[in-house]
Design an enzyme around this catalytic site. Structure first.
Site, PDB file in Angstrom:
ATOM      1  N   TYR A 170      37.160 -65.274  15.184  1.00 52.91           N
ATOM      2  CA  TYR A 170      37.605 -64.063  14.867  1.00 52.91           C
ATOM      3  C   TYR A 170      37.854 -63.452  16.698  1.00 52.91           C
ATOM      4  O   TYR A 170      39.078 -62.752  16.584  1.00 52.91           O
ATOM      5  CB  TYR A 170      36.075 -62.752  14.581  1.00 52.91           C
ATOM      6  N   ASP A 198      47.745 -58.763   0.137  1.00 54.12           N
ATOM      7  CA  ASP A 198      46.932 -59.500   0.685  1.00 54.12           C
ATOM      8  C   ASP A 198      48.734 -59.585   2.031  1.00 54.12           C
ATOM      9  O   ASP A 198      49.651 -60.040   2.153  1.00 54.12           O
ATOM     10  CB  ASP A 198      46.638 -60.378  -0.319  1.00 54.12           C
ATOM     11  N   VAL A 199      47.690 -59.332   3.563  1.00 52.01           N
ATOM     12  CA  VAL A 199      48.510 -60.175   4.430  1.00 52.01           C
ATOM     13  C   VAL A 199      48.776 -60.633   4.661  1.00 52.01           C
ATOM     14  O   VAL A 199      49.232 -61.619   5.464  1.00 52.01           O
ATOM     15  CB  VAL A 199      48.305 -59.341   5.816  1.00 52.01           C
TER      16      VAL A 199
END
Length: 249
Positions: A149, A58-59
């Site tokens: 984003y 999980d970054v």
């Protein structure tokens, strides 16, 4: 030896296969909640004559990213290449974009890149190469209902330039790729992205007449991390079929 985050599908999977064909062993990073099967990536890597190991990461968690990078050393004794590809895409109008939604996406799409670069560079004993995956959404264009984003993908470009300057004395090159429309599970999502029909319509605005295949982006990333790009660092290479250079009608 290479690590690739977000390699259970899409561009990340294609990069792993491209490296396999080039004789580069990989650590295939996969998010535990990803619905795509990383073992399919491993199967394709092995079919291409390569070697890989699948590693859950999980970054958003620095310790997990450290373990991810360390896996290359533990498995093969060295780390030469890092590809920061993990990302999420969520549609949210500005009025509905609360702090938690903003923070969660940036933790993956921007800070996640930082964590991969930081962990990988600490484990590179000699010259190396790193690539981050940005997007024309944020990297070139704006995209309504995707403010977080776009901000993350634009931020990736500044992060890459600064890390490239800092790591150049060690012989570590750092670049980014800016994909246009690519046929991936993310872009085929009709809720948060374009969906199949939207991708088909988008292809009509692309000079080459279609969205990209993941393998075409993998080739660009493979080039940027190869000796053929030995004098390229701090750059953002746009691979969009000519979309951003066409004059509006």
């Amino acid at each position: 030896m290479a690590i690739i985050s977000g390699a259970a599908s899409g561009i990340g999977r294609a990069v792993a296969v491209a490296y396999a064909s080039a004789g580069i062993r990989t650590v295939v990073g996969t998010f535990p909640g990803d619905p795509h099967d990383p073992e399919e990536t491993a199967r394709l890597v092995h079919a291409a004559g390569g070697e890989c190991v699948v590693h859950e990461v999980d970054v958003r968690d620095s310790k997990q990213v450290d373990s991810f990078a360390q896996r290359a050393l533990d498995q093969w004794g060295r780390l030469d290449i890092a590809v920061a590809n993990a990302g999420v895409l969520r549609r949210a109008a500005l009025a509905e974009l609360d702090d938690d939604a903003w923070d969660d996406l940036l933790q993956v799409d921007l800070t996640g890149v930082l964590r991969v670069f930081r962990s990988a560079s600490a484990r590179m004993a000699g010259p190396g190469a790193m690539v981050a995956v940005s997007s024309i959404a944020g990297g070139v264009y704006g995209w309504g209902e995707h403010v977080h984003y776009g901000a993350a993908k634009a931020g990736v470009l500044g992060l890459v330039r600064s890390v490239a300057v800092e790591l150049a004395p060690r012989g570590i090159r750092v670049n980014s790729v800016i994909p246009g429309y690519v046929v991936t599970p993310q872009s085929l999502d009709p809720v948060n992205s374009l969906g199949p029909d939207g991708l088909e319509r988008a292809g009509k605005d692309i000079p080459l007449g279609r969205a990209a295949r993941p393998e075409e982006l993998a080739s660009v990333i493979r080039f940027l991390t190869s000796d053929e790009a030995s004098y390229v660092t701090g750059q953002a290479l746009i691979a969009d079929g000519g979309l951003t250079i066409r004059m509006p009608a």
